[in-house]
Design an enzyme around this catalytic site. Structure first.
Site, PDB file in Angstrom:
ATOM      1  N   LYS A 286       0.844  -1.195   0.000  1.00 46.27           N
ATOM      2  CA  LYS A 286       0.000   0.000   0.000  1.00 46.27           C
ATOM      3  C   LYS A 286       0.878   1.244   0.000  1.00 46.27           C
ATOM      4  O   LYS A 286       2.003   1.214   0.497  1.00 46.27           O
ATOM      5  CB  LYS A 286      -0.851   0.025   1.278  1.00 46.27           C
ATOM      6  CG  LYS A 286      -2.005  -0.968   1.303  1.00 46.27           C
ATOM      7  CD  LYS A 286      -2.805  -0.827   2.593  1.00 46.27           C
ATOM      8  CE  LYS A 286      -3.906  -1.860   2.694  1.00 46.27           C
ATOM      9  NZ  LYS A 286      -4.962  -1.715   1.682  1.00 46.27           N
ATOM     10  N   ARG A 360     -10.134 -11.615   2.224  1.00 45.15           N
ATOM     11  CA  ARG A 360     -10.975 -12.681   1.668  1.00 45.15           C
ATOM     12  C   ARG A 360     -10.268 -14.025   1.724  1.00 45.15           C
ATOM     13  O   ARG A 360     -10.913 -15.069   1.771  1.00 45.15           O
ATOM     14  CB  ARG A 360     -11.410 -12.311   0.239  1.00 45.15           C
ATOM     15  CG  ARG A 360     -10.273 -12.192  -0.733  1.00 45.15           C
ATOM     16  CD  ARG A 360     -10.665 -11.413  -1.979  1.00 45.15           C
ATOM     17  NE  ARG A 360     -10.708  -9.974  -1.727  1.00 45.15           N
ATOM     18  CZ  ARG A 360     -11.035  -9.064  -2.640  1.00 45.15           C
ATOM     19  NH1 ARG A 360     -11.393  -9.432  -3.857  1.00 45.15           N
ATOM     20  NH2 ARG A 360     -11.038  -7.780  -2.349  1.00 45.15           N
TER      21      ARG A 360
HETATM   22  N1  BES Z   1      -8.036  -3.843   4.497  1.00 43.06           N
HETATM   23  C1  BES Z   1      -8.215  -3.486   3.140  1.00 43.06           C
HETATM   24  C2  BES Z   1      -9.520  -2.781   2.882  1.00 43.06           C
HETATM   25  C3  BES Z   1      -9.651  -1.392   3.440  1.00 43.06           C
HETATM   26  C4  BES Z   1      -9.360  -0.305   2.647  1.00 43.06           C
HETATM   27  C5  BES Z   1     -10.136  -1.201   4.692  1.00 43.06           C
HETATM   28  C6  BES Z   1      -9.518   0.953   3.147  1.00 43.06           C
HETATM   29  C7  BES Z   1     -10.294   0.062   5.192  1.00 43.06           C
HETATM   30  C8  BES Z   1      -9.994   1.147   4.408  1.00 43.06           C
HETATM   31  C9  BES Z   1      -8.185  -4.730   2.268  1.00 43.06           C
HETATM   32  O1  BES Z   1      -7.389  -5.759   2.701  1.00 43.06           O
HETATM   33  C10 BES Z   1      -7.679  -4.299   0.945  1.00 43.06           C
HETATM   34  O2  BES Z   1      -6.549  -3.917   0.875  1.00 43.06           O
HETATM   35  N2  BES Z   1      -8.514  -4.374  -0.090  1.00 43.06           N
HETATM   36  C11 BES Z   1      -8.139  -3.979  -1.396  1.00 43.06           C
HETATM   37  C12 BES Z   1      -8.635  -5.024  -2.351  1.00 43.06           C
HETATM   38  C13 BES Z   1      -8.102  -4.882  -3.749  1.00 43.06           C
HETATM   39  C14 BES Z   1      -6.608  -5.129  -3.766  1.00 43.06           C
HETATM   40  C15 BES Z   1      -8.807  -5.866  -4.635  1.00 43.06           C
HETATM   41  C16 BES Z   1      -8.785  -2.633  -1.677  1.00 43.06           C
HETATM   42  O3  BES Z   1      -9.905  -2.401  -1.237  1.00 43.06           O
HETATM   43  O4  BES Z   1      -8.135  -1.801  -2.293  1.00 43.06           O
HETATM   44 MN    MN Z   2      -5.374  -5.525   2.061  1.00 39.49          MN
END
Ligand code: BES
Ligand code: MN
Ligand code: ZN
Length: 508
Positions: A286, A360
């Site tokens: 990230k 997931r």
């Molecule tokens: N923990 C994150 C989701 C999240 C994002 C929670 C912002 C709270 C605030 C999750 O694990 C994630 O990174 N999801 C990705 C999925 C994508 C890579 C398909 C996302 O939402 O960007």
């Molecule tokens: Mn994530």
């Protein structure tokens, strides 16, 4: 925070502060009048005449609008034994419900705390069902009392010592006594969840989360088993392990069981939570900006731990199994890489497109494991996608369901709990987005409809078991202070899950 139920006359109560509800019975919205004078008609929602008289002058002055969460405080109110009288706006009388009342009670707490008031008395308004209203005041009071300032060295302990609630009725009313007890358990359990979520990742590793779940289980009489890396591999939880393998912190599979004597064999409710104690994204790392927030990526797991606490104390006659898949998501020499193929516990193969879609993965095995343990109904909660925040913002959580009856029951639980979630679709067409060229499915459906395609992925592992998925990414953390709740962890889903389990026991 201690709580007391009282049936006294509000005028006769000696208290630091008496809090009452003000409603606007006016016919029009303020400011919308077409040249006519505003017909707002502000009233205090209590039958205690002395209280209405004490506030008569300030209300006649026009200073009080009754607007939602507006506060006005009078000192030495005439003919009342209370030292102060706090008027809390409840908005339009015709829209007023326990939903507003819960937040008004939190508003009263957060208004009084910084003023050094340590105990006060809330007068339950007359025009709502007595038990529901009492419950709302107490739950809302607990929500308002929480502050996330644990690590401030100049922390002023501003907690409310005692909240007294004045209800209509008498001490012999078992329904009101029960509502009071339930509300305290709900409020304390929600705040327990918020404490867990508030901890930074160096102070809430998977092992520490498991320790907290174990200690809580011992206190309230839940069976609790905790498994580590060996067991996760032995169970062939290839999806869960693929996330855990990249971290030096060992993962934890937390299993809490509520199996009360006399509960029927079925149904068995499974509560499965995402417990990522820190989500860096892994190799699909990230951006640095805002990454610190990813300590709350275990909020779904913490919600399940808090819900299990309340369920253990309220003892509904239904079997409930709480499962939390706890891990960090880290980049390292051991970390999985985009393109890797993992075999989940169910046998399904998963092509990893993005290592940041880790929630997931851990839930896939958590859901399958819950089914293997005999769960007949499943609910998962997870801070799963940024996409649900794009879709619903910070107001509603997303709820997904593969079973209409289960959804309907949950919708009713949401109403009783005063939590907001909005149903999202799960059409078969979305499945196209998670097709893989090399495996059964991919772990990322890409940008469009991201919350839905994440849910479609989970659905593959719920299979034909009735299942609900709660995406709480936008609602588990308050971005700003509100009059009724502090900025920080919200404890979303705890109350609804408990209401749901309680009702499931009654209506099964
Ligand atoms: N923990 C994150 C989701 C999240 C994002 C929670 C912002 C709270 C605030 C999750 O694990 C994630 O990174 N999801 C990705 C999925 C994508 C890579 C398909 C996302 O939402 O960007
Ligand atoms: Mn994530
Ligand atoms: Zn995550």
């Amino acid at each position: 925070m201690k709580t007391k139920l009282s049936f006294a006359n509000p005028a006769e109560v000696e208290t630091e502060c008496l809090a009452v509800v003000v409603l606007d019975r006016g016919e029009k919205d303020r400011g919308e009048d077409r040249g006519e004078k505003d017909k707002s008609d502000v009233v205090i929602d209590t039958s205690a005449n002395a209280v209405r008289e004490a506030a008569a002058e300030i209300i006649a002055s026009g200073e009080v609008s009754g607007k939602i969460f507006e506060t006005n405080m009078l000192h030495r109110p005439a003919k009342l034994k209370a030292k102060r009288l706090l008027l809390i706006g409840g908005g339009k009388a015709k829209n007023f419900s326990t939903f507003e009342l819960r937040r008004m009670s939190g508003t009263a707490v957060r208004f009084l705390k910084p003023k050094g008031v340590r105990s006060f008395t809330f007068v339950v308004p007359d025009n709502l069902p007595a038990e529901d209203a009492l419950k709302a005041v107490v739950e809302g009071g607990f929500v308002g009392d929480f502050d996330p300032d644990t690590y401030k060295s100049d922390r002023k302990d501003q907690k409310i010592d005692t909240l007294t609630v004045i209800a209509k009725g008498n001490q012999a009313d078992a329904g009101l006594q029960r509502a009071m007890n339930e509300a305290c358990i709900m409020g304390e359990s929600q705040n327990f969840t918020r404490e867990l979520v508030n901890e930074p990742s160096n102070r809430m590793t998977p092992t520490m989360l498991a320790d907290r779940a174990r200690a809580m289980s011992q206190e309230v009489g839940l069976k609790c088993e905790i498994y580590g890396a060996d067991k996760i591999r032995e169970l062939k939880m290839g999806a869960f392990w693929s996330v855990a393998q990249g971290s030096d912190e060992p993962p934890a599979l937390i299993v809490m069981r509520h199996e009360p004597a006399g509960a029927p064999e079925k149904p068995v409710l499974g509560l499965v939570g995402k417990g990522i104690t820190f989500d860096t994204g892994g190799i699909s790392i990230k951006p640095a900006d805002g990454m610190e927030k990813m300590k709350y990526d275990m909020a779904g797991g913490a919600a399940m731990i808090g819900a299990m606490r309340a369920i253990a104390l309220l003892k509904p006659k239904i079997k409930v199994i709480g499962i939390v898949c706890a891990s960090e998501n880290m980049p390292s020499g051991h970390a999985q890489k985009p393109g890797d193929v993992q075999i989940a516990m169910s046998g399904k193969s998963i092509e990893i497109i993005n290592t940041d879609a880790e929630g997931r993965l851990v839930l896939a095995d958590g859901l399958h494991y819950a089914r293997q343990l005999g769960c007949t109904h499943l609910v998962d909660a997870a801070t799963l996608t940024g996409a649900v925040v794009v879709a619903l913002g910070y107001v509603n959580a997303g709820v997904f369901a593969n079973d209409e009856q289960m959804y309907e029951r949950f919708r009713q639980a949401l109403n009783r709990a005063g939590e907001k979630m909005w149903r999202m679709p799960l059409d078969e067409e979305y499945k196209e987005s998670i097709r893989s060229g090399i495996a059964d499915i991919v772990n990322s459906g890409g940008r469009w409809g991201g919350a839905v395609t994440a849910a479609m992925f989970l659905k593959e592992f719920a299979e034909d078991t009735p299942w609900l998925h709660l995406d709480i990414a936008g609602t588990a953390w308050m971005e700003d202070n509100k009059s009724w709740i502090a900025k920080g962890p919200s404890g979303i889903a705890v109350r609804s899950l408990v209401e749901f389990a309680k009702n499931f026991a009654d209506g099964a």
